[in-house]
Design a protein around this motif. Structure first.
Motif, PDB file in Angstrom:
ATOM      1  N   ARG A 183       0.848  -1.199   0.000  1.00 56.89           N
ATOM      2  CA  ARG A 183       0.000   0.000   0.000  1.00 56.89           C
ATOM      3  C   ARG A 183       0.882   1.246   0.000  1.00 56.89           C
ATOM      4  NH1 ARG A 183      -5.631   0.416   0.863  1.00 56.89           N
ATOM      5  NH2 ARG A 183      -6.573  -1.406   1.823  1.00 56.89           N
ATOM      6  N   ILE A 184       0.430   2.274  -0.703  1.00 54.47           N
ATOM      7  CA  ILE A 184       1.130   3.553  -0.678  1.00 54.47           C
ATOM      8  C   ILE A 184       0.648   4.287   0.578  1.00 54.47           C
ATOM      9  CG2 ILE A 184       1.592   5.698  -1.922  1.00 54.47           C
ATOM     10  CD1 ILE A 184       2.518   2.954  -3.283  1.00 54.47           C
ATOM     11  N   PRO A 185       1.573   4.735   1.428  1.00 50.89           N
ATOM     12  CA  PRO A 185       1.160   5.407   2.670  1.00 50.89           C
ATOM     13  C   PRO A 185       0.300   6.644   2.398  1.00 50.89           C
ATOM     14  CG  PRO A 185       3.501   4.904   2.713  1.00 50.89           C
ATOM     15  CD  PRO A 185       3.023   4.635   1.316  1.00 50.89           C
ATOM     16  N   ARG A 186      -0.562   6.956   3.349  1.00 50.14           N
ATOM     17  CA  ARG A 186      -1.471   8.110   3.200  1.00 50.14           C
ATOM     18  C   ARG A 186      -0.711   9.405   2.968  1.00 50.14           C
ATOM     19  NH1 ARG A 186      -7.339   7.795   5.777  1.00 50.14           N
ATOM     20  NH2 ARG A 186      -7.720   5.654   5.129  1.00 50.14           N
ATOM     21  N   GLN A 187       0.436   9.568   3.627  1.00 53.12           N
ATOM     22  CA  GLN A 187       1.211  10.801   3.453  1.00 53.12           C
ATOM     23  C   GLN A 187       1.529  11.027   1.972  1.00 53.12           C
ATOM     24  OE1 GLN A 187       4.981  10.892   5.500  1.00 53.12           O
ATOM     25  NE2 GLN A 187       5.554  12.840   4.604  1.00 53.12           N
ATOM     26  N   GLN A 188       1.983   9.970   1.281  1.00 53.13           N
ATOM     27  CA  GLN A 188       2.299  10.094  -0.145  1.00 53.13           C
ATOM     28  C   GLN A 188       1.017  10.183  -0.977  1.00 53.13           C
ATOM     29  OE1 GLN A 188       4.120   8.350   1.978  1.00 53.13           O
ATOM     30  NE2 GLN A 188       6.138   9.213   1.640  1.00 53.13           N
ATOM     31  N   SER A 189      -0.003   9.413  -0.615  1.00 54.24           N
ATOM     32  CA  SER A 189      -1.278   9.456  -1.345  1.00 54.24           C
ATOM     33  C   SER A 189      -1.873  10.859  -1.324  1.00 54.24           C
ATOM     34  CB  SER A 189      -2.281   8.468  -0.742  1.00 54.24           C
ATOM     35  OG  SER A 189      -1.828   7.153  -0.906  1.00 54.24           O
ATOM     36  N   GLU A 190      -1.730  11.531  -0.176  1.00 56.35           N
ATOM     37  CA  GLU A 190      -2.280  12.883  -0.049  1.00 56.35           C
ATOM     38  C   GLU A 190      -1.461  13.916  -0.831  1.00 56.35           C
ATOM     39  OE1 GLU A 190      -2.609  13.197   4.219  1.00 56.35           O
ATOM     40  OE2 GLU A 190      -4.546  12.150   4.212  1.00 56.35           O
ATOM     41  N   ILE A 191      -0.251  13.564  -1.236  1.00 57.15           N
ATOM     42  CA  ILE A 191       0.557  14.419  -2.115  1.00 57.15           C
ATOM     43  C   ILE A 191       0.237  14.086  -3.578  1.00 57.15           C
ATOM     44  CG2 ILE A 191       2.912  14.955  -2.892  1.00 57.15           C
ATOM     45  CD1 ILE A 191       3.775  14.380   0.061  1.00 57.15           C
ATOM     46  N   ILE A 192       0.118  12.793  -3.877  1.00 58.48           N
ATOM     47  CA  ILE A 192      -0.156  12.351  -5.251  1.00 58.48           C
ATOM     48  C   ILE A 192      -1.532  12.836  -5.713  1.00 58.48           C
ATOM     49  CG2 ILE A 192      -0.570  10.331  -6.723  1.00 58.48           C
ATOM     50  CD1 ILE A 192       1.459   8.833  -4.858  1.00 58.48           C
ATOM     51  N   TYR A 193      -2.525  12.730  -4.848  1.00 57.62           N
ATOM     52  CA  TYR A 193      -3.900  13.017  -5.257  1.00 57.62           C
ATOM     53  C   TYR A 193      -4.094  14.424  -5.829  1.00 57.62           C
ATOM     54  CZ  TYR A 193      -8.947  13.245  -5.323  1.00 57.62           C
ATOM     55  OH  TYR A 193     -10.239  13.393  -5.720  1.00 57.62           O
ATOM     56  N   PRO A 194      -3.598  15.487  -5.173  1.00 58.74           N
ATOM     57  CA  PRO A 194      -3.770  16.813  -5.782  1.00 58.74           C
ATOM     58  C   PRO A 194      -3.054  16.944  -7.130  1.00 58.74           C
ATOM     59  CG  PRO A 194      -3.089  17.036  -3.489  1.00 58.74           C
ATOM     60  CD  PRO A 194      -3.007  15.587  -3.837  1.00 58.74           C
ATOM     61  N   LEU A 195      -1.922  16.265  -7.267  1.00 60.33           N
ATOM     62  CA  LEU A 195      -1.222  16.281  -8.557  1.00 60.33           C
ATOM     63  C   LEU A 195      -2.074  15.590  -9.616  1.00 60.33           C
ATOM     64  CD1 LEU A 195       2.378  15.413  -7.315  1.00 60.33           C
ATOM     65  CD2 LEU A 195       1.537  17.647  -8.054  1.00 60.33           C
ATOM     66  N   ILE A 196      -2.695  14.475  -9.232  1.00 61.24           N
ATOM     67  CA  ILE A 196      -3.572  13.737 -10.144  1.00 61.24           C
ATOM     68  C   ILE A 196      -4.800  14.568 -10.476  1.00 61.24           C
ATOM     69  CG2 ILE A 196      -5.060  11.687 -10.336  1.00 61.24           C
ATOM     70  CD1 ILE A 196      -2.008  11.256 -10.591  1.00 61.24           C
ATOM     71  N   ASN A 197      -5.315  15.286  -9.483  1.00 61.93           N
ATOM     72  CA  ASN A 197      -6.484  16.138  -9.708  1.00 61.93           C
ATOM     73  C   ASN A 197      -6.239  17.133 -10.839  1.00 61.93           C
ATOM     74  OD1 ASN A 197      -8.923  15.740  -8.538  1.00 61.93           O
ATOM     75  ND2 ASN A 197      -8.575  17.077  -6.790  1.00 61.93           N
ATOM     76  N   GLN A 198      -4.990  17.590 -10.952  1.00 52.15           N
ATOM     77  CA  GLN A 198      -4.643  18.494 -12.042  1.00 52.15           C
ATOM     78  C   GLN A 198      -4.792  17.803 -13.400  1.00 52.15           C
ATOM     79  OE1 GLN A 198      -0.665  19.875 -11.290  1.00 52.15           O
ATOM     80  NE2 GLN A 198      -1.182  20.620  -9.254  1.00 52.15           N
ATOM     81  N   LEU A 199      -4.721  16.478 -13.387  1.00 49.27           N
ATOM     82  CA  LEU A 199      -4.838  15.708 -14.631  1.00 49.27           C
ATOM     83  C   LEU A 199      -6.271  15.261 -14.897  1.00 49.27           C
ATOM     84  CD1 LEU A 199      -1.796  13.278 -14.214  1.00 49.27           C
ATOM     85  CD2 LEU A 199      -1.826  15.529 -15.289  1.00 49.27           C
ATOM     86  N   SER A 200      -7.172  15.523 -13.946  1.00 51.15           N
ATOM     87  CA  SER A 200      -8.518  14.946 -14.029  1.00 51.15           C
ATOM     88  C   SER A 200      -9.309  15.421 -15.246  1.00 51.15           C
ATOM     89  CB  SER A 200      -9.298  15.199 -12.741  1.00 51.15           C
ATOM     90  OG  SER A 200      -9.495  16.575 -12.544  1.00 51.15           O
ATOM     91  N   GLN A 201      -8.863  16.500 -15.898  1.00 56.89           N
ATOM     92  CA  GLN A 201      -9.516  16.896 -17.136  1.00 56.89           C
ATOM     93  C   GLN A 201      -9.226  15.881 -18.236  1.00 56.89           C
ATOM     94  OE1 GLN A 201      -6.791  18.354 -15.956  1.00 56.89           O
ATOM     95  NE2 GLN A 201      -5.379  18.678 -17.649  1.00 56.89           N
ATOM     96  N   MET A 202      -8.229  15.034 -18.007  1.00 54.71           N
ATOM     97  CA  MET A 202      -7.949  13.957 -18.959  1.00 54.71           C
ATOM     98  C   MET A 202      -9.129  12.985 -18.922  1.00 54.71           C
ATOM     99  SD  MET A 202      -3.921  13.457 -18.136  1.00 54.71           S
ATOM    100  CE  MET A 202      -3.664  12.218 -19.372  1.00 54.71           C
TER     101      MET A 202
END
Length: 187
Positions: free
Chosen positions: A10-29
């Motif tokens: 599992r990816i720890p929550r600390q990293q998941s909470e960093i990845i998610y906003p970056l992914i959100n920037q891609l959500s228009q994909m």
């Protein structure tokens, strides 16, 4: 359809909470489905539906013997956004991790234990990754995102291997059934 299981880091929550906003920037994909941030993981072995409850119990006993108190914890670094499938219409958008001999050795031990305990596994080579989204649904061809730097996400310590159960009607949809703690890991 029965209950499906898999073994993963599992990816720890600390990293998941960093990845998610970056992914959100891609959500228009235009992908049909985006993975919930608390479901980010690296699959070591997809078990599917076990032949029997006994198979799962024997596998857990075997993994406990192999992993707990014997295999050391280790760190992983993130590296690159990639796809599986056709370049212009990918099946999967994923985040990679830097090559790790320790991860490869751990995966080999987990995979061998699964085979020994009667599970039919995917024979394709192991390509460690974190699935971010599934099924391109755009009218235009997919273009890999620019300016996204996964290497800026802090590395993380792999402290355990998780036996996860899939609950398709829940979000997040992966539930930890059992953890196999690595040596030296502070949970």
């Amino acid at each position: 359809m029965g209950t499906h299981y898999f073994l993963a880091v599992r990816i720890p929550r600390q990293q998941s909470e960093i990845i998610y906003p970056l992914i959100n920037q891609l959500s228009q994909m235009k992908f049909k489905r985006w993975v919930h941030p608390f479901d980010y993981h690296i699959t070591l072995a997809f078990l599917g539906e076990p032949p029997s409850e006994e198979h799962l119990l024997h596998l857990c006993d075997d993994l406990s013997e192999i992993i707990e108190g014997r295999l050391p914890s280790f760190s992983l670094d993130f590296a690159g956004v990639h796809t599986f499938g056709a370049a212009d219409s990918p099946r999967i958008l994923w985040l990679g991790v830097r090559p790790s001999k320790t991860l490869m050795e751990l995966r080999e031990q987990v995979y061998s234990s699964c085979i020994k305990n009667g599970f039919q596994l995917d024979p394709r080579p192991f390509k460690p990754h974190i699935t971010l989204a599934r099924k391109w649904d755009g009218k235009d061809s997919y273009i890999n995102p620019d300016g996204w730097n996964p290497e800026s996400i802090p590395s993380f310590e792999v402290k355990s291997i998780e036996l996860l159960q899939t609950n398709v009607n829940e979000e997040p949809k992966y539930k930890t059934i059992r953890s196999f703690r690595l040596t030296g890991a502070e949970l």
